[in-house]
Design an enzyme around this catalytic site. Structure first.
Site: not given
Length: 890
Positions: A24, A93, A102, A104, A337, A453, A781, A849, A869
């Protein structure tokens, strides 16, 4: 020693200083520097918050810095805090580096007291406005700073409205609000034992500390855990001179989006509320009007807002979320934002910005996430099914959710704990409802709009939400909803469509999403579905640039075929023990309990043709792609009868004077093989070495299946994986047996193919001595499920349901190590295994895996350490492909 600066004027920062100034504060600074109409103010950095959280008090030098900036602000504004005739008022704020809507605290109108409220009334010419501002300050201060129950104030407001004979806050006049302020002050005294503070600077200091403290409020901690936000960031605090949207009908407040956050479509989106302050919009207490109506209400402010929205989207090159206030026809920007958006909007916006020439394809890929793609793959309601529509409201966050109605967050959490699906129904949600919103399948509110909210938090979590269902009469105390003559009670089932805003009675059938149909191949990318086209473009780019391959974990031909349609490039894990469940379990039981070679050979002979059939189907489904087959790795107890049940049967038989016969012999064998900790007992390579012929049977079945497919002109590519190796000698013994069987089958069948032999690294010792193990392995693996268990000393089946929730609450870890890779511990062992294994064998093929193979955050780590992978469940293959592409951009 130079003390780091803790307070910054808005003009001193920029959008790149989010870690210091919070999102902010950084964006207020950016808008100030762009010359946009931002009320003057300053930001207390997150560094001050970190000191407060560590020590329990603010840094000693902070007071002087605040004094300096307050003085500068007073000079700029030409008025002072607490000034009796025309007071300077400010908002206090929160503003963390990562948006936590919402979660804090905020306190508005700081600086008002019993004297200055009269000056504000006189100077503004609007006593109602002044007393409304004062009662708001007392209310917010009491709840946020002094920890009072907000219902104390809400109940007093309701009583005032009832006495006035109205349901609308705007019908309360100046005298009513003055009386409310008196009532509120008395409540503060009663509930806290202290008077409401009259010194404006004391108000400010206490509010700042309350904002700092709210970083560790229960709901903030829960939200950070849900969104995987680091706990050590802290929050900045923004002190901003007040502008007022509640000065009359020529004033107001609103929230705007430069594009629709639900769909991603360009246009005018947002909510506006006349004669109101910002908290009224996001709280959903009063129903707003669409932002487009502002053009009729106040065309100049509307035109100014449209120009600023275009400026901000062009500057940030993304969807912007904007909070603004109109004070007597003057537009002020309070926040911007990069806006939260639904999963579908994320993909549409990213590709739209490519087409508009705003960003490139690499940047577009960075802006979408695997978790968002997973949301798009969830089913949606069947449009052809019979449905009973009860109302239609605002589709605030897409999805299809059905469940039992609950009216409180506590009920939602309790029901979800029983495995029940619920829809949380509220007049409007507030930050304290976060537990229930997480637990519920969806959220339905009778108040609020796309910027309430409920809507903002639901979109951030990917939760289905419908807001502003004005026809619903929600009676939380009676646990009922009434709509068009129909009464729905707690426990009744409803269904909500977060795209259309429709609410249905009962459960509605679901169908596969278009994105799943696209991956399945039944819906073409160019079939006219804009979302599918966006997904196709970004998936194609991810596949083009990714280095990591993506395989699947599959034990059946059906799963393998589906994964291949989803883009899998082979099988990274076939768990052969899963093939022995059901009817085959008795054969495995006979094998394990065999007392001589004859019985053992007979059991193996039963199993081999069954296994051969399994591998024929699996290798055919993945023709031309590698298939890593892990030889049997069950804890023995999974294939043996329960020792307790057998003991009871034998005891009862003896009590009846009967011969327990086979049960007694079976009990004796089970007792002989019983293990205190089966997960660390006779399993994996140990089982193959102890039970002669077991691994040979499986390898012979694999080889004969591959040989048959080769004769059919196909291209089978089996890879044989030896499980749970902790010493190279174990692997070498098992490998010798495997290679002997492979050679025998190849010779007898008269065909040849290449079958790499490797191992699963799932023990810490294996990772540490990977250089030795690589001498006998052509691939590794990493089995990160068991590697996590053995590294942490956790039994997954036991700990996740017992103390893991406490560990998460206490911050020992932010996310379960079984869900996302523990980089410092388990990850370090993976990295060690990679480096040492390749030091011995540079061409060593490396994969993973465990379930982490489909976790977006973990995939980035596996890319970093150099795996070839990842392997995951079929449904997560597209997610892994996307994240592998994004990892390549890191």
């Amino acid at each position: 020693m130079t003390v780091p600066k803790l307070v910054y004027d808005f003009a001193e920062g920029n959008k790149d200083l989010k870690q210091l100034l919070g999102g902010k504060g950084a964006n207020l600074a950016e808008m100030t520097n762009l010359g946009l109409p931002v009320p003057p103010g300053f930001t207390i950095s997150a560094e001050a918050c970190k000191v407060f959280l560590a020590t329990g008090s603010v840094p000693p030098e902070l007071a002087d810095e605040i004094d300096h900036h307050v003085d500068a602000l007073q000079q700029k504004m030409g008025k002072k805090l607490g000034q009796a005739d025309d007071p300077l008022l400010v908002s206090v704020r929160s503003g963390a580096a990562v948006s936590m809507p919402g979660m804090m605290e905020t306190v508005l109108n700081v600086g008002l007291n019993d004297d200055s409220v009269n000056g504000l009334a006189h100077h503004s010419g609007n006593p109602r406005f002044a007393w409304d501002a004062y009662r708001r300050l007392i209310q917010m201060f009491g709840k946020t700073v002094l920890g009072m129950d907000g219902d104390v104030f809400e109940d007093a407001i309701e009583q005032a409205k009832q006495a006035k004979g109205t349901r609308n806050d705007l019908d309360l006049d100046a005298d009513d609000l003055k009386a409310l302020a008196t009532t509120f002050k008395a409540a503060v005294k009663e509930h806290t034992g202290r008077e409401f503070p009259q010194d404006p600077r004391e108000q400010m200091d206490l509010a700042i500390e309350a904002v700092f403290g709210s970083w560790n409020a229960e709901r903030a901690i829960l939200y950070r855990r849900q969104e995987r936000i680091p706990a050590d960031l802290g929050t900045a605090v923004n002190i901003c001179s007040m502008v007022f949207g509640n000065l009359g009908m020529d004033s107001g407040t609103g929230v705007a989006f430069t594009r629709d956050p639900a769909s991603g479509q360009p246009g005018v989106y947002g909510d506006y509320l006349q004669n109101a302050q910002g908290e009224d919009v996001v709280a959903g207490i009063r129903n707003t009007v669409p932002l487009a109506d502002l053009e009729t209400i106040d065309k100049k402010s509307y035109d100014d807002l449209m120009a600023i929205m275009a400026t901000l989207e062009g500057h940030y090159r993304d969807l912007c979320d904007i909070e603004f206030t109109v004070e007597r026809g003057k537009l002020w920007m309070l926040q911007t934002r990069v806006g939260k958006r639904t999963a579908g909007a994320a993909f549409r916006i990213a590709t739209s910005l490519i087409d508009e020439g705003v960003i490139g394809t690499d940047e577009a890929l960075k802006r979408v996430k695997g978790a968002q793609l997973a949301q798009l793959m969830f089913p949606r309601f069947d449009t052809d099914a019979e449905k009973k529509l009860i109302t239609k409201a605002i589709g605030a966050s897409p999805g299809a959710a059905s469940g039992q109605v609950v009216f409180t967050s506590a009920a939602a959490v309790e029901a979800a704990g029983r495995g029940e699906k619920v829809v949380l129904v509220r007049r409007e949600t507030n930050p304290d409802d976060l537990h229930g919103m997480i637990a519920a399948q969806g959220i339905l509110t009778s108040r609020g709009g796309k910027t309430s909210h409920a809507a903002v938090v639901a979109r951030g979590m990917g939760k289905t939400c419908v807001c502003g269902a004005e026809e619903l009469e929600v009676n939380s105390s009676a646990q009922t909803i009434t709509v068009n003559g129909t009464t729905i009670g707690a426990g009744d089932v409803i269904s909500i469509d977060g795209t259309t805003g429709e609410v249905f009675l009962g459960e509605v059938p679901v169908v596969p999403s278009p994105v799943v149909r696209y991956f399945e191949g039944t819906l073409a990318a160019d079939a006219g579905d804009e979302l599918v086209a966006s997904v196709h473009r970004l998936m194609a780019h991810a596949d083009e640039i990714r280095r990591l391959g993506v395989r699947t974990n599959a034990d059946t031909a059906e799963d393998a075929a589906r994964a291949r349609r989803f883009g899998a490039e082979g099988i990274g894990l076939c768990r052969t023990e899963h093939m022995f469940l059901g009817e085959r379990r008795a054969s495995v039981e006979r094998l394990i309990l065999a007392e001589n070679d004859t019985d053992r050979d007979a059991a193996l002979a039963e199993l081999e043709p069954l296994q051969r059939g399994d591998f024929l189907e699996l290798l055919a489904a993945m023709d031309g792609q590698p298939v890593t087959i892990r030889l049997i790795d069950p804890p023995l107890h999974e294939f043996l009868p329960s020792m307790e049940d057998l003991a009871v049967k034998v005891a009862l038989a003896k009590e009846r004077g009967e011969d327990p016969g086979h049960d007694a012999a079976l009990l004796s064998a089970v007792e002989r093989l019983h293990e205190q900790n089966p997960m660390l007992g006779l399993r994996g390579v140990r089982l193959g070495l102890v039970i002669p012929g077991l691994f040979a049977m499986q390898v012979r079945a694999i080889a004969s299946a591959a040989a048959e497919l080769k004769k059919q002109g196909k291209d089978p590519r089996p890879e044989i994986m030896i499980p749970l190796v902790g010493a190279v000698q174990e692997l070498q013994l098992a490998r010798d047996e495997v290679e002997q069987v492979l050679a025998e089958v190849a010779g007898s069948e008269g065909v040849e193919w290449v079958t790499p032999v490797g191992t699963m690294i799932e023990l810490p010792r294996a990772a540490v001595i990977a250089d030795q193990i690589a001498e006998a392995a052509e691939f590794f693996s990493f089995g990160t499920n068991d590697l996590t268990q053995t590294t942490w000393g956790f039994s997954r089946d036991d700990v996740e349901g017992s103390f893991f929730s406490r560990y998460l609450e206490k911050g020992i870890f932010a996310v379960s190590p079984f869900e996302s890779i523990d980089r410092e511990g388990v990850g370090a062992l993976v990295k060690t295994g990679v480096e040492r294994g390749r030091a011995t064998r540079p061409d060593l093929k490396l994969g993973i895996c465990g379930e982490h193979g489909g976790d977006p955050d973990s995939i980035h780590f596996f890319h970093e350490v150099g795996l070839d992978y990842v392997s995951c469940s079929p449904f997560r293959v597209p997610v892994a492909r996307l994240e592998a592409g994004r990892a390549a951009l890191d």
